[in-house]
Design an enzyme around this catalytic site. Sequence first.
Site, PDB file in Angstrom:
ATOM      1  NE  ARG A   1      37.653  43.048  46.729  1.00  0.00           N
ATOM      2  CZ  ARG A   1      38.433  44.106  46.789  1.00  0.00           C
ATOM      3  NH1 ARG A   1      39.126  44.492  45.755  1.00  0.00           N
ATOM      4  NH2 ARG A   1      38.498  44.809  47.900  1.00  0.00           N
TER       5      ARG A   1
ATOM      6  CB  SER B   1      48.684  45.436  41.476  1.00  0.00           C
ATOM      7  OG  SER B   1      47.308  45.382  41.319  1.00  0.00           O
TER       8      SER B   1
ATOM      9  CG  ASP C   1      47.280  48.453  41.584  1.00  0.00           C
ATOM     10  OD1 ASP C   1      48.129  48.965  40.830  1.00  0.00           O
ATOM     11  OD2 ASP C   1      47.516  48.175  42.783  1.00  0.00           O
TER      12      ASP C   1
HETATM   13  C1  BG6 Z   1      42.028  47.695  45.878  1.00  0.00           C
HETATM   14  C2  BG6 Z   1      42.116  47.537  44.379  1.00  0.00           C
HETATM   15  O1  BG6 Z   1      40.847  48.335  46.223  1.00  0.00           O
HETATM   16  O2  BG6 Z   1      43.148  48.442  46.303  1.00  0.00           O
HETATM   17  C3  BG6 Z   1      43.411  46.803  44.068  1.00  0.00           C
HETATM   18  O3  BG6 Z   1      41.004  46.850  43.893  1.00  0.00           O
HETATM   19  C4  BG6 Z   1      44.557  47.551  44.615  1.00  0.00           C
HETATM   20  O4  BG6 Z   1      43.526  46.635  42.676  1.00  0.00           O
HETATM   21  C5  BG6 Z   1      44.366  47.779  46.081  1.00  0.00           C
HETATM   22  O5  BG6 Z   1      45.755  46.843  44.362  1.00  0.00           O
HETATM   23  C6  BG6 Z   1      45.468  48.605  46.660  1.00  0.00           C
HETATM   24  O6  BG6 Z   1      45.315  48.699  48.048  1.00  0.00           O
HETATM   25  P1  BG6 Z   1      45.847  47.616  49.073  1.00  0.00           P
HETATM   26  O7  BG6 Z   1      45.898  48.359  50.332  1.00  0.00           O
HETATM   27  O8  BG6 Z   1      44.872  46.504  49.065  1.00  0.00           O
HETATM   28  O9  BG6 Z   1      47.203  47.204  48.582  1.00  0.00           O
HETATM   29  C1  GLC Z   2      53.729  47.972  43.337  1.00  0.00           C
HETATM   30  C2  GLC Z   2      53.588  47.425  41.954  1.00  0.00           C
HETATM   31  C3  GLC Z   2      52.730  48.309  41.110  1.00  0.00           C
HETATM   32  C4  GLC Z   2      51.430  48.570  41.795  1.00  0.00           C
HETATM   33  C5  GLC Z   2      51.670  49.134  43.166  1.00  0.00           C
HETATM   34  C6  GLC Z   2      50.395  49.380  43.929  1.00  0.00           C
HETATM   35  O1  GLC Z   2      54.448  49.129  43.265  1.00  0.00           O
HETATM   36  O2  GLC Z   2      54.854  47.271  41.361  1.00  0.00           O
HETATM   37  O3  GLC Z   2      52.507  47.745  39.844  1.00  0.00           O
HETATM   38  O4  GLC Z   2      50.674  49.449  41.044  1.00  0.00           O
HETATM   39  O5  GLC Z   2      52.461  48.233  43.900  1.00  0.00           O
HETATM   40  O6  GLC Z   2      49.672  48.218  44.144  1.00  0.00           O
END
Ligand code: BG6
Ligand code: GLC
Length: 888
Positions: free
Chosen positions: A514, A574, A628
Amino acid sequence: MDSIGSSGLRQGEETLSCSEEGLPGPSDSSELVQECLQQFKVTRAQLQQIQASLLGSMEQALRGQASPAPAVRMLPTYVGSTPHGTEQGDFVVLELGATGASLRVLWVTLTGIEGHRVEPRSQEFVIPQEVMLGAGQQTGLDRSTLISWTKGFRCSGVEGQDVVQLLRDAIRRQGAYNIDVVAVVNDTVGTMMGCEPGVRPCEVGLVVDTGTNACYMEEARHVAVLDEDRGRVCVSVEWGSFSDDGALGPVLTTFDHTLDHESLNPGAQRFEKMIGGLYLGELVRLVLAHLARCGVLFGGCTSPALLSQGSILLEHVAEMEDPSTGAARVHAILQDLGLSPGASDVELVQHVCAAVCTRAAQLCAAALAAVLSCLQHSREQQTLQVAVATGGRVCERHPRFCSVLQGTVMLLAPECDVSLIPSVDGGGRGVAMVTAVAARLAAHRRLLEETLAPFRLNHDQLAAVQAQMRKAMAKGLRGEASSLRMLPTFVRATPDGSERGDFLALDLGGTNFRVLLVRVTTGVQITSEIYSIPETVAQGSGQQLFDHIVDCIVDFQQKQGLSGQSLPLGFTFSFPCRQLGLDQGILLNWTKGFKASDCEGQDVVSLLREAITRRQAVELNVVAIVNDTVGTMMSCGYEDPRCEIGLIVGTGTNACYMEELRNVAGVPGDSGRMCINMEWGAFGDDGSLAMLSTRFDASVDQASINPGKQRFEKMISGMYLGEIVRHILLHLTSLGVLFRGQQIQRLQTRDIFKTKFLSEIESDSLALRQVRAILEDLGLPLTSDDALMVLEVCQAVSQRAAQLCGAGVAAVVEKIRENRGLEELAVSVGVDGTLYKLHPRFSSLVAATVRELAPRCVVTFLQSEDGSGKGAALVTAVACRLAQLTRV
Ligand code: BG6
Ligand code: GLC
């Protein structure tokens, strides 16, 4: 019409007795015949009324409604599954009641190979009349109480007793045998179960023999007397006892009344008495006697046999009704009854037989249509394709019975596509099948339990995970070798509400990439756009990936009218980064399916800045890079200052929390706190989780793009749970427990079983419809037993994931509590991630585990609504505020 009595015969009277009144003329005769046969005509509306009334009674009985008493019993049989075709073994079957006054003993061998049948060996024993007349509700497969005798049986001291116990007692009294009574089965169930597995599921059994009845597979949750909300159960309708004055009254003839009146059980089994083989001959006899008395038949003469109850048997009716039977044979049968039929008599008798049997088939069709409607309602299907196994001598030997039945069912239940499959050797094979299916289910359940046992973690195992995690955290913080990296984030405080301004944010690493515009005033306003990162880009070159990211930013700026502005930017990235400051993060390694080259070991912010320079079109001021988990904690912390933990359970899993700076090696300063990105996904990469790892975890790990890495994450997060389930399903298939042991190519495809299916399947555990729909969409043909097992597999896998996650959170909250020397800690956790949010039980299982393992912490879980981009913007805002302060 006058009442028609069959009595009036003195014992031993052998001669013909003829009407003394004059015989009617030809036109009167034909009127009398018409009038008589007309009574057996049933209109479509009448059949529809019977169908509706029976359906109403069935549904009433299923609901367990006691008053008004339902007209049918709907007895659950405890048969919960239809055959696979793979059942095998030798079985002894006793059949009482199916073929009238006889007991059939069968030895049935099931080979387990489709199409390869071994004919049953059987012997029939006639039961003497005095035994039938001398002196079962099922409560389990091998316990059955006889409710009332029907079809001419009337032994005393049996009604209300458990017939299996009576049989066991009798076997014991004989002393010589060692026979285990496994199942008591109604003949309809035997018929259904004995049906050769075909293209359509055979889920209805219909018997028209001496008596008549049907059974079908009902959803267990619709059967009120069962304390069961999953799976199916075979229900015996016991429709023979159906009576409803409104619906049946108009079709009852005077002959039916007479027959009932003279039967062993007057007033009972009224429906059966119009259909069952025990009664068809009797009805024909009553009509013939009546017509003879009226002078229309046999020159107005009756014979003693014609006036004796039971003298015309079903076999006679079948033969006489058969158009291929020649007049000579009908003549012979009538002669055997002591009559002297003329040529016109033969034809008339054939009409009578046809009228009685046609009505029986039509009434039976109305009842079958009611069963099909019930089945259709309970499956909530618009149309139904089903096979009905038919058995019993009426079905087998009556030439037209099944064709009339089928034609009428098609009229009454046009939305059901029914094929009638004649049972081959009576219910015997089916009864053996019930026993075999019970044995198969028990064996399969054992295998399922063995397979899932390693996923069921007890308190001690979870406490051990928590303890290991605490150890690894301490080591990681001290900078010692540990699977937990415990990365400092340079975030020292949660927002205080004084932050202001417009910020750009990027959110990379979850399901969606995003780009966001975050306006922080007295509240926070977010505008965002989702962009895709194709797999080729995620796994291509680093330059390609960062160019793609910048392209997306440019597009976003254009759309938002922000081109040319250099807004401060916060980057939620992340993946594990060793941060040297807020705006510097060295990517340690990719996770979650990313593998862009030349990035590991590089500063991600520099990679982004280089791409910006390459594009020249934008000016960006990258202020902060945040994980994240940190973004989520900050985002929730804006609303709740007690939020000092961030948790992600989505594509990957990870947590961060506020640690005392004095505990963090490598960052100068001893006072205050810093947010630590644990990177707990890698927990166990040093082998410390080996005792929990199953063969399925090993397979998933081996097939991943980072074998040996992220072992904790691979047991918990969305990217892997579907794969674990898929591997278990493959294993259960290879054991023959699922999908009839047929290896299905689709199931071999990696990632075909998405983790979102776990959430969907477990959301609808009651109906199991969801499981079927999802798996059928995947091209996996499954039975309702399969559906139940798939559900159990999903539950075991997601439960372990949630509990492991809970053990991790318990370790974190206990650490914070101890850090602060508190007896009790109240703390909030900001959470994000599709698995956590979408799965119906995940969040409550996490919370329950935390309560169990960290009883001195009161933990509140807050779901992040705005994603971590908002948190990244807030981190950026705090940094800008602090920078301004230093400049001042
Ligand atoms: C989102 C966050 O809502 O959730 C992200 O904005 C995060 O930063 C993500 O990595 C984690 O959930 P998923 O299911 O999208 O991996
Ligand atoms: C993976 C990444 C980590 C992140 C997590 C959740 O473990 O290494 O940095 O926070 O996924 O998205």
